[in-house]
Scaffold this active site. Sequence first.
Site, PDB file in Angstrom:
ATOM      1  N   LEU A  45      -2.604 -21.399   6.217  1.00 53.68           N
ATOM      2  CA  LEU A  45      -3.861 -20.667   6.071  1.00 53.68           C
ATOM      3  C   LEU A  45      -3.710 -19.916   4.771  1.00 53.68           C
ATOM      4  CD1 LEU A  45      -4.357 -19.163   9.661  1.00 53.68           C
ATOM      5  CD2 LEU A  45      -5.827 -20.848   8.550  1.00 53.68           C
ATOM      6  N   ASP A  46      -4.715 -19.966   3.896  1.00 56.13           N
ATOM      7  CA  ASP A  46      -4.546 -19.279   2.623  1.00 56.13           C
ATOM      8  C   ASP A  46      -4.481 -17.768   2.843  1.00 56.13           C
ATOM      9  OD1 ASP A  46      -7.196 -18.046   2.229  1.00 56.13           O
ATOM     10  OD2 ASP A  46      -7.931 -20.083   1.979  1.00 56.13           O
ATOM     11  N   GLU A  47      -4.110 -17.060   1.804  1.00 52.64           N
ATOM     12  CA  GLU A  47      -3.850 -15.619   1.905  1.00 52.64           C
ATOM     13  C   GLU A  47      -5.033 -14.846   2.495  1.00 52.64           C
ATOM     14  OE1 GLU A  47      -2.052 -12.173  -1.081  1.00 52.64           O
ATOM     15  OE2 GLU A  47      -2.612 -14.132  -1.899  1.00 52.64           O
ATOM     16  N   LYS A  48      -6.260 -15.266   2.145  1.00 51.91           N
ATOM     17  CA  LYS A  48      -7.445 -14.533   2.593  1.00 51.91           C
ATOM     18  C   LYS A  48      -7.991 -15.027   3.935  1.00 51.91           C
ATOM     19  CE  LYS A  48      -8.863 -13.031  -1.945  1.00 51.91           C
ATOM     20  NZ  LYS A  48      -9.819 -13.139  -3.029  1.00 51.91           N
ATOM     21  N   SER A  49      -7.355 -16.045   4.503  1.00 52.70           N
ATOM     22  CA  SER A  49      -7.765 -16.548   5.813  1.00 52.70           C
ATOM     23  C   SER A  49      -6.838 -15.971   6.868  1.00 52.70           C
ATOM     24  CB  SER A  49      -7.719 -18.068   5.838  1.00 52.70           C
ATOM     25  OG  SER A  49      -8.610 -18.587   4.877  1.00 52.70           O
TER      26      SER A  49
END
Length: 195
Positions: free
Chosen positions: A52-56
């Site tokens: 999951l990317d950093e902002k997810s």
Amino acid sequence: MTEQEPIHRHFIIYKPYGVLSQFGSNDSKQQSKKFLGLLHDFPEGIMPIGRLDEKSEGLLLLTTDGKMSDFVNSQKVDKEYYAQVNGDITREAITQLSKGVEIGFDGKKYQTKPCKVFKLDAIPELPIRSQKIRDDRHGPTSWISIILNEGKFRQVRKMTSSVGFPTLRLVRVRVGNIHLSNMQVGDVVEVLDLI
């Protein structure tokens, strides 16, 4: 005497916003970043299944079993996301998303596979995000569910942007039969098996 299979360990976590889906790095650019090791004392050899990317935020599975990781990352296992998008998403946009849209990936154009997309009737009951999302004074937002069995880098964000409704918040709520349920941000649960 037969060689015994190694005993693998598996974890389900609620990855917080702002944490990378990986374990520490010696890269000086990433010294200020937050990694999964902050959440728990995980065993050696642990790896996230997908990212999951950093902002997810949301459901992330971890395992010491490479075969398990390969299976979950294969296109046999559905992943469901709740996305809060900017604007009141239209039926046309939902139809486009479900049929597949063209996004950029690795410098090339990529056509996403057909998937299940629907608008949620109510705002999902999720923990409050650590970083505030803009409020309704800036215009309406809507929530959709997207169920994929592929996972290109930042795919859901790229998909919603391509139909004119950028993602403001993205939460993975399900992988296969494993649901986020009532987990809270940062929770770590060890389980006997994942699938």
